[in-house]
Motif scaffolding. Structure first.
Motif, short mmCIF file in Angstrom:
data_model
loop_
_atom_site.label_atom_id
_atom_site.label_comp_id
_atom_site.label_asym_id
_atom_site.label_seq_id
_atom_site.Cartn_x
_atom_site.Cartn_y
_atom_site.Cartn_z
N GLU A 138 35.18 23.24 43.08
CA GLU A 138 33.92 23.92 42.70
C GLU A 138 32.79 22.89 42.69
OE1 GLU A 138 34.03 26.38 39.17
OE2 GLU A 138 31.83 26.44 39.11
N VAL A 139 32.03 22.89 43.77
CA VAL A 139 30.95 21.91 43.93
C VAL A 139 29.63 22.66 43.98
CG1 VAL A 139 30.02 20.07 45.39
CG2 VAL A 139 32.49 20.39 45.25
N TRP A 140 28.71 22.26 43.10
CA TRP A 140 27.39 22.89 43.05
C TRP A 140 26.36 21.98 43.68
CZ3 TRP A 140 25.87 27.71 41.11
CH2 TRP A 140 26.93 28.50 40.64
N PHE A 141 25.63 22.55 44.64
CA PHE A 141 24.63 21.76 45.36
C PHE A 141 23.33 22.54 45.45
CE2 PHE A 141 22.43 20.59 49.27
CZ PHE A 141 22.29 19.24 49.08
N CYS A 156 26.14 18.28 41.92
CA CYS A 156 25.61 17.22 42.79
C CYS A 156 24.15 16.93 42.48
CB CYS A 156 25.65 17.67 44.24
SG CYS A 156 27.29 18.04 44.82
N ARG A 157 23.73 15.73 42.78
CA ARG A 157 22.29 15.45 42.85
C ARG A 157 21.81 15.91 44.22
NH1 ARG A 157 22.51 11.58 46.53
NH2 ARG A 157 23.94 9.83 46.30
N GLU A 158 20.48 15.78 44.43
CA GLU A 158 19.92 16.06 45.75
C GLU A 158 20.56 15.12 46.78
OE1 GLU A 158 15.80 15.14 45.27
OE2 GLU A 158 15.45 14.95 47.41
N SER A 159 20.74 15.62 47.99
CA SER A 159 21.32 14.74 49.02
C SER A 159 20.25 13.81 49.58
CB SER A 159 21.89 15.59 50.15
OG SER A 159 22.24 14.75 51.22
N GLN A 171 23.42 26.12 44.23
CA GLN A 171 24.41 27.05 44.79
C GLN A 171 25.80 26.46 44.81
OE1 GLN A 171 22.87 28.21 48.62
NE2 GLN A 171 21.66 29.84 47.67
N LYS A 172 26.76 27.38 44.57
CA LYS A 172 28.15 26.94 44.66
C LYS A 172 28.53 26.91 46.15
CE LYS A 172 32.28 29.08 43.18
NZ LYS A 172 32.86 29.93 42.15
#
Ligand code: FAD
Length: 479
Positions: free
Chosen positions: A21-24, A231-234, A27-28
């Motif tokens: 489960e990664v939130w970016f 996550c932080r911003e990419s 959004q998941k």
């Protein structure tokens, strides 16, 4: 001989099936994470590492025979018993580091090394948990698993007087003990590559461990239910490796880890409520000397890479005749040679411990890491001082493909290279020293091994100074 050390495609397949489960960006992620714009670069670069490990020309030192199965497994899992083993470990770490100029701080060998170290002294963990760490190590080695890790609590209040007593947990803690495992609730910082490794290793938070609910350690699959990675911003803003030569390939991502009543089965736990083991586990397993040996091996490569970038800038605009330029580049040379020497001395002065494991000497490695926390920002400053406005006169790949190309060819040429070559070089130097990716690299080298202040304090307090005191005293007492 079988080869359980995986290749790149097998690694990518495993990660694409993980579905953690990664939130970016609000959004998941529900697509294949290996194809997501924020992760595809780093995952492709990691996959390459596995292919290199199996390259017939490199396999000889990058793999070894598993003591369990006699199959070939990755050398980053090797528990060294001789100085030659330590050298093999260094060569492996550096071979991988060369693929990213040392920019991939969390290449798999970092945590493989940590798990290898924990596995050397599994017997010191409480009886029923000791075998769990042994199995974790063996399973990781035999299947070439990858790990992220966390041992920092949320940065809410760092004053010495602070003690968390909020109704809802902030720092991840045990909220329930069940017959078959533990329930964990709360958050942890800061898992680099969180959600894109097979497992996450959760280690005790250093410093104050007042409450036993915080005294635990375990490893669980990244896709464990109720485990979330935010996550932080990419910083990989563009796919083009011309425009973002480093970020497009090596942006690793950092995540906040949220445990929302995560169930951890007992067989995954290797420390619980035992203050004595918590306080001696790092010392007994030589966790830090081994991690330092990995980190400094990578930093040597990173420094060599920066030296190359600096010298290429010097040549491209022909500034080598200026003394201050020579002095600046020689600062990087001196850093490189010093780090290399410290690393080799750590191997030269390595000693076998009571378990027959060859432990690199920690003292020179601490000298290297504490120096690098200051040297790296200085090296970056040198790249900026040499590159000057060239670091921002950097048109993109699309510019070069457009009708303004003749202008670029004319006005951006260098003393020893054409406009395209010069721009490529300066975009690389910009990505090292000025981009969001480059800024994070500097913060990373300052902090990834711990707060520089407390690291130096620990070095001072732990350093055996008697030999120096005796020498000073011998001169005091001289007739
Ligand atoms: C890019 C990046 C990637 C990272 N990746 C990981 C990872 O994968 N896994 C992981 O577990 N961690 C990771 N870390 C976290 C790293 O371990 C921490 O940054 C480091 O341990 C410092 O902790 P902190 O950031 O909470 O800083 P803090 O402890 O909050 O320090 C903030 C400031 O307060 C000062 N301060 C705080 N407490 C004290 C004190 N007791 N005495 C003196 N001064 C004090 C510090 O000197 C510093 O100036 C990463 C960090 C960065 C920057």
């Amino acid at each position: 001989m079988n080869v359980p050390a995986v290749d790149g495609p097998t690694f990518l397949k495993r990660i694409s099936q993980l579905r953690a489960e990664v939130w970016f960006d609000g959004q998941k992620i529900d697509q294949n994470i290996c194809e997501h714009k924020a992760f595809k670069g780093i995952l492709k670069s990691k996959a390459r590492l596995f292919d290199i490990q199996l390259d017939k020309k490199k396999q000889g030192f990058m793999t070894y025979k598993s003591p369990l199965t006699k199959d070939l497994v990755g050398t980053s899992f090797l528990q060294p018993r001789t100085k030659e083993d330590l050298e093999l470990r260094r060569l492996t770490i550096q071979e991988w580091a060369k693929t990213s100029g040392g920019m991939m701080g969390r290449s798999p060998d970092y945590m493989n090394t940590g798990i290898m170290a924990l596995g050397t002294a599994w017997d010191i963990f409480q009886d029923k948990y000791g075998l769990n760490i042994k199995h974790l190590y063996e399973n990781a080695r035999e299947n070439d698993l990858t790990f992220s890790h966390t041992f920092v609590s949320p940065q809410v209040n760092r004053s010495l007087a602070y003690y968390e007593d909020s109704e809802q947990p902030i720092s991840a803690q045990v909220v329930e003990e069940k017959s078959d495992g533990l329930i964990i609730k709360g958050a942890r910082l800061l898992a680099t590559q969180g959600g894109i490794t097979d497992e996450i290793l959760v280690l005790p938070v250093g410093g104050k461990q007042i409450d036993e609910h915080f005294v635990y350690a375990f490893s669980i699959p990244s896709n464990t239910p109720n485990l979330k990675f935010i996550c932080r911003e990419s910083f990989g803003y563009r796919d083009s490796t011309f425009d973002h030569p480093l970020a497009a390939r090596f942006e690793e991502m950092d995540t906040i880890v949220v445990f929302n009543n995560v169930f951890v089965p007992w067989e995954r736990v290797f420390l619980y409520k035992n203050y004595e083991t918590a306080s001696k586990m790092y010392e007994e397993t030589k966790f830090y000397p081994f991690l330092l040996h990995q980190a400094v091996s990578r930093q040597v490569v990173k420094t060599e890479f920066l030296l190359g970038v600096a010298q290429l800038i010097v040549e491209s605009i022909d500034i080598s005749g200026y003394q201050h330029v020579q002095e600046k580049v020689s600062e990087i040379i001196s850093g490189y040679e010093s780090l290399k020497a410290l690393l080799l001395v750590s191997e030269l002065q390595a000693k076998e411990d009571k378990r027959g494991i060859m432990i690199p000497d920690a003292a020179p490695l601490y000298a290297a890491i504490t120096s690098f926390q200051r040297l790296y920002p200085r090296f970056i400053e040198i790249v900026q001082l040499l590159g000057a406005s060239g670091l921002i006169s950097i048109p993109t790949e699309c510019d070069f493909d457009s009708e303004i190309r003749p202008d670029l060819d004319q006005y951006l040429q260098g003393a020893s290279c054409n406009a395209l070559e010069r721009t490529k070089l300066f975009r690389l130097a910009w990505d090292v020293s000025l981009s969001a990716f480059g800024g994070r690299q500097t913060l990373y080298e300052r902090f990834f091994f711990g707060d520089p202040v407390r690291l130096s304090t620990g070095y001072y307090n732990g350093y055996e100074k008697d030999h120096a005191i005796s020498l000073a005293k011998s001169l005091l007492d001289m007739d």
